[in-house]
Scaffold this motif. Structure first.
Motif, PDB file in Angstrom:
ATOM      1  N   SER B  27       6.519 -59.605-157.748  1.00 28.26           N
ATOM      2  CA  SER B  27       7.043 -60.921-157.394  1.00 28.26           C
ATOM      3  C   SER B  27       8.291 -60.797-156.524  1.00 28.26           C
ATOM      4  N   GLY B  28       8.271 -61.536-155.408  1.00 27.89           N
ATOM      5  CA  GLY B  28       9.426 -61.536-154.520  1.00 27.89           C
ATOM      6  C   GLY B  28       9.355 -60.505-153.410  1.00 27.89           C
ATOM      7  N   HIS B  29       8.417 -59.579-153.498  1.00 28.83           N
ATOM      8  CA  HIS B  29       8.294 -58.582-152.429  1.00 28.83           C
ATOM      9  C   HIS B  29       7.673 -59.224-151.200  1.00 28.83           C
ATOM     10  N   THR B  30       8.354 -59.033-150.070  1.00 22.33           N
ATOM     11  CA  THR B  30       7.891 -59.686-148.854  1.00 22.33           C
ATOM     12  C   THR B  30       6.867 -58.854-148.092  1.00 22.33           C
ATOM     13  N   ALA B  31       6.859 -57.570-148.309  1.00 24.92           N
ATOM     14  CA  ALA B  31       5.956 -56.696-147.570  1.00 24.92           C
ATOM     15  C   ALA B  31       4.816 -56.240-148.471  1.00 24.92           C
ATOM     16  N   LEU B  32       3.607 -56.192-147.896  1.00 28.73           N
ATOM     17  CA  LEU B  32       2.422 -55.746-148.641  1.00 28.73           C
ATOM     18  C   LEU B  32       1.577 -54.880-147.729  1.00 28.73           C
ATOM     19  N   TYR B  33       1.084 -53.784-148.286  1.00 31.59           N
ATOM     20  CA  TYR B  33       0.336 -52.803-147.514  1.00 31.59           C
ATOM     21  C   TYR B  33      -1.000 -52.508-148.206  1.00 31.59           C
ATOM     22  N   TRP B  34      -2.000 -52.242-147.384  1.00 35.13           N
ATOM     23  CA  TRP B  34      -3.265 -51.708-147.892  1.00 35.13           C
ATOM     24  C   TRP B  34      -3.492 -50.338-147.259  1.00 35.13           C
ATOM     25  N   TYR B  35      -3.910 -49.391-148.116  1.00 35.00           N
ATOM     26  CA  TYR B  35      -4.246 -48.056-147.654  1.00 35.00           C
ATOM     27  C   TYR B  35      -5.599 -47.667-148.240  1.00 35.00           C
ATOM     28  N   ARG B  36      -6.197 -46.664-147.636  1.00 34.11           N
ATOM     29  CA  ARG B  36      -7.450 -46.122-148.147  1.00 34.11           C
ATOM     30  C   ARG B  36      -7.252 -44.626-148.359  1.00 34.11           C
ATOM     31  N   GLN B  37      -7.806 -44.149-149.454  1.00 38.89           N
ATOM     32  CA  GLN B  37      -7.685 -42.738-149.802  1.00 38.89           C
ATOM     33  C   GLN B  37      -9.083 -42.230-150.114  1.00 38.89           C
ATOM     34  N   LEU B  39     -12.007 -39.201-150.742  1.00 42.71           N
ATOM     35  CA  LEU B  39     -12.025 -38.021-151.599  1.00 42.71           C
ATOM     36  C   LEU B  39     -11.436 -36.827-150.864  1.00 42.71           C
ATOM     37  N   GLY B  40     -10.383 -36.271-151.445  1.00 41.06           N
ATOM     38  CA  GLY B  40      -9.782 -35.083-150.861  1.00 41.06           C
ATOM     39  C   GLY B  40      -8.961 -35.339-149.616  1.00 41.06           C
ATOM     40  N   GLN B  41      -8.801 -36.605-149.254  1.00 44.25           N
ATOM     41  CA  GLN B  41      -8.053 -36.938-148.047  1.00 44.25           C
ATOM     42  C   GLN B  41      -6.734 -37.612-148.407  1.00 44.25           C
ATOM     43  N   GLY B  42      -5.894 -37.756-147.413  1.00 42.09           N
ATOM     44  CA  GLY B  42      -4.620 -38.412-147.622  1.00 42.09           C
ATOM     45  C   GLY B  42      -4.725 -39.906-147.454  1.00 42.09           C
ATOM     46  N   LEU B  43      -3.583 -40.524-147.253  1.00 45.78           N
ATOM     47  CA  LEU B  43      -3.520 -41.971-147.098  1.00 45.78           C
ATOM     48  C   LEU B  43      -3.897 -42.391-145.683  1.00 45.78           C
ATOM     49  N   GLU B  44      -4.734 -43.386-145.606  1.00 49.18           N
ATOM     50  CA  GLU B  44      -5.100 -43.968-144.313  1.00 49.18           C
ATOM     51  C   GLU B  44      -4.620 -45.416-144.302  1.00 49.18           C
ATOM     52  N   PHE B  45      -3.705 -45.732-143.409  1.00 47.89           N
ATOM     53  CA  PHE B  45      -3.154 -47.086-143.311  1.00 47.89           C
ATOM     54  C   PHE B  45      -4.239 -48.055-142.852  1.00 47.89           C
ATOM     55  N   LEU B  46      -4.285 -49.211-143.478  1.00 47.71           N
ATOM     56  CA  LEU B  46      -5.250 -50.232-143.091  1.00 47.71           C
ATOM     57  C   LEU B  46      -4.556 -51.453-142.475  1.00 47.71           C
ATOM     58  N   LEU B  91      -5.780 -48.546-151.991  1.00 44.54           N
ATOM     59  CA  LEU B  91      -4.462 -48.689-152.608  1.00 44.54           C
ATOM     60  C   LEU B  91      -3.700 -49.836-151.966  1.00 44.54           C
ATOM     61  N   CYS B  92      -2.994 -50.551-152.782  1.00 44.64           N
ATOM     62  CA  CYS B  92      -2.109 -51.616-152.324  1.00 44.64           C
ATOM     63  C   CYS B  92      -0.683 -51.239-152.707  1.00 44.64           C
ATOM     64  N   ALA B  93       0.263 -51.599-151.874  1.00 46.26           N
ATOM     65  CA  ALA B  93       1.673 -51.358-152.171  1.00 46.26           C
ATOM     66  C   ALA B  93       2.484 -52.557-151.709  1.00 46.26           C
ATOM     67  N   SER B  94       3.624 -52.755-152.346  1.00 44.98           N
ATOM     68  CA  SER B  94       4.526 -53.812-151.887  1.00 44.98           C
ATOM     69  C   SER B  94       5.943 -53.277-151.865  1.00 44.98           C
TER      70      SER B  94
END
Lengths: 109, 115
Positions: B27-37, B39-46, B91-94
């Motif tokens: 709550s209150g976080h202004t930024a939101l991110y989606w990533y894809r991970q 199998l065996g790979q790193g983070l891919e920004f979406l 993955l989602c992050a804020s």
């Protein structure tokens, strides 16, 4: 443009050996740099941030603006350090995080 | 809530079906991110949302992928006509810009399996 580069996808070291996970960045302003860690079956979490100049679980990272690097180091690796490590940059303009592709660290007993 | 929440935790879908993945940021976080991970790979920004600004969609791999953020809070990532290569952990992050020490907080992820 690739803002954060982690050149090593996989890294293996023996228990008790020193470990260094490399991270280089590209950013024209004053960056905030972070290391995140993901242990098996756990969510990604913050390990440390450069601004705090802290040591967490024996890990340290120094921001080198001349070399645009933020390498993660630990003098004596432990088995529980085995995890996926991500270097991240926070851009003050736009408030966006940029993550590297990650380095999978395996500490061999 | 106490942290970033994603639902469902696991989703198995048939190839060609549409799926919706949900993210409840802190709550209150202004930024939101989606990533894809994958199998065996790193983070891919979406995709990245910041307040009322136009989202940064530069990471979406195809036009089958779309995301919305309603009311500056909950976000939904939609994948249309799913393919097997879409199988991954999403993955989602804020994060908040207000705090002196900014930090991205991650959800536990949604594991998508396309069969």
């Amino acid at each position: 443009a690739q803002r954060v580069t982690q050149p090593e996808k996989l890294l293996s070291v023996f228990k008790g050996a020193p470990v260094e996970l490399k991270c280089n960045y590209s950013y024209s302003g004053s960056p905030e740099l972070f290391w995140y860690v993901q242990y098996s079956r756990q969510r990604l979490q913050l390990l440390l941030r450069h601004i705090s100049r802290e040591s967490i679980k024996g890990f340290t990272a120094d921001l080198n603006k001349g070399e645009t690097s933020f390498h993660l180091k630990k003098p004596f690796a432990q088995e529980e350090d085995s995890a996926m490590y991500y270097c991240a940059l926070h851009a003050n303009t736009g408030n966006q995080f940029y993550f590297g592709t990650g380095t999978s660290l395996t500490v061999i007993p | 809530g106490a942290g970033v929440s994603q639902s469902p935790s696991n989703k198995v879908t048939e190839k060609g079906k549409d799926v919706e993945l949900r993210c409840d940021p802190i709550s209150g976080h202004t930024a939101l991110y989606w990533y894809r991970q994958s199998l065996g790979q790193g983070l891919e920004f979406l995709i990245y949302f910041q307040g009322n600004s136009a989202p940064d969609k530069s990471g979406l791999p195809s036009d089958r992928f779309s995301a919305e953020r309603t009311g500056g809070s909950v976000s939904t990532l939609t994948i249309q006509r799913t393919q097997q290569e879409d199988s991954a952990v999403y993955l989602c992050a804020s994060s908040s810009k207000v705090r002196r020490y900014t930090e991205a907080f991650f959800g536990q992820g949604t594991r998508l399996t396309v069969v």
